[in-house]
Motif scaffolding. Structure first.
Motif, short mmCIF file in Angstrom:
data_model
loop_
_atom_site.label_atom_id
_atom_site.label_comp_id
_atom_site.label_asym_id
_atom_site.label_seq_id
_atom_site.Cartn_x
_atom_site.Cartn_y
_atom_site.Cartn_z
N LEU A 22 38.54 12.01 72.69
CA LEU A 22 39.41 11.07 71.99
C LEU A 22 40.00 10.04 72.95
N LEU A 23 40.42 10.51 74.13
CA LEU A 23 41.02 9.60 75.11
C LEU A 23 39.95 8.84 75.89
N GLY A 24 38.71 9.37 75.86
CA GLY A 24 37.63 8.83 76.69
C GLY A 24 37.45 7.32 76.58
N GLY A 25 37.63 6.77 75.40
CA GLY A 25 37.44 5.35 75.18
C GLY A 25 38.39 4.49 75.99
N SER A 26 39.57 5.05 76.35
CA SER A 26 40.56 4.25 77.09
C SER A 26 40.66 4.70 78.54
N VAL A 27 39.72 5.53 78.98
CA VAL A 27 39.83 6.13 80.30
C VAL A 27 38.66 5.66 81.17
N ASP A 28 38.92 5.44 82.47
CA ASP A 28 37.84 4.97 83.35
C ASP A 28 37.01 6.13 83.92
N HIS A 53 28.73 21.93 78.16
CA HIS A 53 29.10 23.12 78.94
C HIS A 53 29.58 22.74 80.33
N LEU A 54 28.82 21.89 80.98
CA LEU A 54 29.14 21.55 82.37
C LEU A 54 29.60 20.11 82.50
N LEU A 55 29.05 19.25 81.69
CA LEU A 55 29.38 17.83 81.80
C LEU A 55 30.76 17.56 81.23
N PRO A 56 31.52 16.65 81.85
CA PRO A 56 32.82 16.28 81.30
C PRO A 56 32.64 15.63 79.92
N SER A 57 33.58 15.91 79.02
CA SER A 57 33.43 15.40 77.65
C SER A 57 33.45 13.86 77.60
N GLY A 58 33.98 13.22 78.65
CA GLY A 58 34.00 11.75 78.70
C GLY A 58 32.62 11.14 78.77
N ILE A 59 31.60 11.96 78.96
CA ILE A 59 30.23 11.43 79.07
C ILE A 59 29.80 10.74 77.78
N LEU A 60 30.49 11.05 76.67
CA LEU A 60 30.11 10.46 75.39
C LEU A 60 30.77 9.09 75.16
N SER A 61 31.66 8.68 76.09
CA SER A 61 32.29 7.36 75.95
C SER A 61 31.62 6.40 76.92
N PRO A 62 30.97 5.36 76.41
CA PRO A 62 30.14 4.50 77.24
C PRO A 62 30.86 3.88 78.45
N GLY A 63 32.14 3.53 78.32
CA GLY A 63 32.82 2.84 79.43
C GLY A 63 33.31 3.78 80.52
N CYS A 64 33.14 5.06 80.30
CA CYS A 64 33.82 6.05 81.14
C CYS A 64 32.84 6.65 82.16
N THR A 65 33.31 6.83 83.40
CA THR A 65 32.45 7.47 84.41
C THR A 65 32.76 8.96 84.48
N PRO A 66 31.80 9.81 84.17
CA PRO A 66 32.03 11.25 84.25
C PRO A 66 31.83 11.76 85.68
#
Ligand code: GDP
Ligand code: IMO
Ligand code: MG
Length: 428
Positions: A22-28, A53-66
């Motif tokens: 949810l926060l991923g869209g506003s997070v770098d 499982h292993l990847l950070p959930s931010g991987i689904l937000s295009p602007g965000c670096t996991p």
């Protein structure tokens, strides 16, 4: 701009994946700082459901670096299959960064995890069998294999041989298991080297620079506070520190850089695996929570043990993590109960106890003292603001907030990204 830690306030599976996404869209940057593929984080975007499982959930937000930090244990086979699974579904994973200091889960760590559990029999922890504990044990024992070792064949060889020298003795003599050939392990590990090389970076330097440059960095915990190896229900815990301090050691960022610590808190309680659980239900209410809440493990498919909300645990999570906020999830699951019991304190040996006891025997004997709160029957899944909630649901949230010791800044009313009531912004 803030650096935030988002972590589980109970025994895991609180809904961290949804909250991070949810926060991923506003997070770098979204950074995993501990644990490994023992985690199972579900994210629902529209009609698409992802289990990470292993990847950070931010991987689904295009602007965000996991980012996978140094404190994580990485099973390279799982990592590559998770990446290709996402690529097949059109998710761009090319921005992923992995710390060269993160430890690798080797095939022998997985074997040791499984045979140890078998050996323990009735006393087993109920681990996920992913090799997590043995990999952290090797790390602390200074016999671990790190991501950077993949890029030096001779060092990898020496380290695997040294580790197996001892382990093979134990496997053969104690567990009656055949020896594992170092050659085979090295060959398998080297097979991953080229595929991982491009992701490896000095993540500590990068994250500190990002914070100094005013970027928004979110540290995503795996597991939960009560599964922490120091602060959880030891020995029924995982082998790392999901609590807030773990974000600092597991990512190489100092505590002075963290602005906010958000505890993800389920509106009731669940646990997977063995260990004490004072509010656990063995009746039709427990079964109803499991069915309505879909409480089945994302990683192992085991049914989750279910019980009422435990405010003693929530207060403890506030204390050991220095929580600034709660994100209350799955409030919708409680719709339909006439009255909802909430554990406000424990009775231990005839005495009322308000705080989590430090003695494991006391905790094992703790009986929940319940307060009954009035329930609601209206569908709340479409609620967008706090005032959209029925009065009794509002009162339930306010009561939990009062008992738990930190403001509830968001409420989950369904699994979807948009099924959330935002009360205070986490990013201000
Ligand atoms: P995590 O390990 O903390 O990321 O949580 P899991 O993904 O293992 O388990 C949480 C489950 O609850 C997932 O199936 C989510 O899709 C779901 N979920 C998250 N928030 C909510 C919510 O507010 N309401 C409902 N009904 N489901 C939710
Ligand atoms: P997420 O991130 C719930 C539990 C296991 C077992 C104990 C030790 O989805 O919240 P391990 O394999 O880590 O050595 O097992 O910890 N456990 C979890 N329970 N959610 C998790 O992750 C868990 N990760 C580990 O069930 O009791
Ligand atoms: Mg989970």
């Amino acid at each position: 701009m803030p650096a935030l830690v988002l972590l589980g306030a109970q025994w895991g599976d609180e809904g961290k994946g949804k909250a991070t996404d949810l926060l991923g869209g506003s997070v770098d940057y979204v950074v995993r700082y501990q644990g490994g593929n023992n985690a199972g984080h579900t994210v629902v975007v529209g009609d698409q459901k992802y289990a990470l499982h292993l990847l950070p959930s931010g991987i689904l937000s295009p602007g965000c670096t996991p980012v996978i930090g140094n404190g994580v244990v990485v099973d390279p086979a799982v990592l590559l299959s998770e990446l290709s699974g996402l690529n097949e579904r059109g998710v761009d994973t090319s921005k992923l960064l992995i710390s060269g200091n993160a430890h690798l889960i080797t095939p022998y760590n997985i074997t040791v995890d499984k045979v140890t559990e078998r050996f323990l029999g009735k006393r087993k922890i109920g681990t996920t069998g992913r090799g997590i504990g043995p990999t952290y044990a090797d790390k602390i024992n200074r016999t671990g294999i790190r991501v950077q070792d993949l890029f030096d064949e001779s060092i990898l060889h020496q380290k695997v041989e040294a580790a197996l020298d001892v382990k093979n003795q134990v496997l053969a003599k104690l567990y009656n298991h055949r020896a594992i050939a170092a050659e085979q392990v090295v060959e398998e590990m080297l097979g991953y080297a080229d595929q991982l090389r491009g992701f490896v970076a000095d993540t500590t330097l990068l994250l500190n620079n990002a914070i100094d440059d005013g970027k928004v960095v979110l540290f995503e915990g795996g597991q939960g506070t009560l599964l922490d190896v120091d602060h959880g229900t030891y020995p029924f815990v995982t082998s790392s520190n999901p609590t807030a301090g773990g974000a600092c050691t597991g990512a190489g960022v100092g505590p002075t850089k963290i602005n906010r610590v958000i505890g993800i808190l389920k509106a009731y309680t669940t646990r997977v695996g063995a260990g004490p659980f004072p509010t656990e239900l063995f009746d039709k209410d427990g079964e109803a929570l499991r069915t309505i809440g879909g409480e089945r493990g994302v990683t192992t498919g085991r049914d989750r043990r279910c019980g009422w909300f435990d405010a003693v645990i929530a207060r403890y999570a506030t204390r050991v993590n220095g929580l600034t906020d709660f994100f209350l999830t799955k409030l919708d699951v409680l719709t339909g109960w006439e009255q909802i019991p909430v554990c406000v304190a424990y009775e231990i040996d005839g005495k009322r106890v308000e705080e989590l006891p430090y003695s494991q025997s006391d905790f094992h004997h703790a009986k929940p003292i319940y307060e009954m709160l009035p329930g609601w029957s209206e569908d709340i899944t479409k609620a967008k603001t706090f005032s959209d909630l029925p009065k009794n649901a509002q009162a339930y949230v306010k009561a939990l907030e009062e008992m738990s010791g930190a403001p509830i800044s968001a409420i989950g009313v369904g699994p979807g990204r948009d099924e959330t009531i935002e009360i205070n912004s986490f990013l201000s």
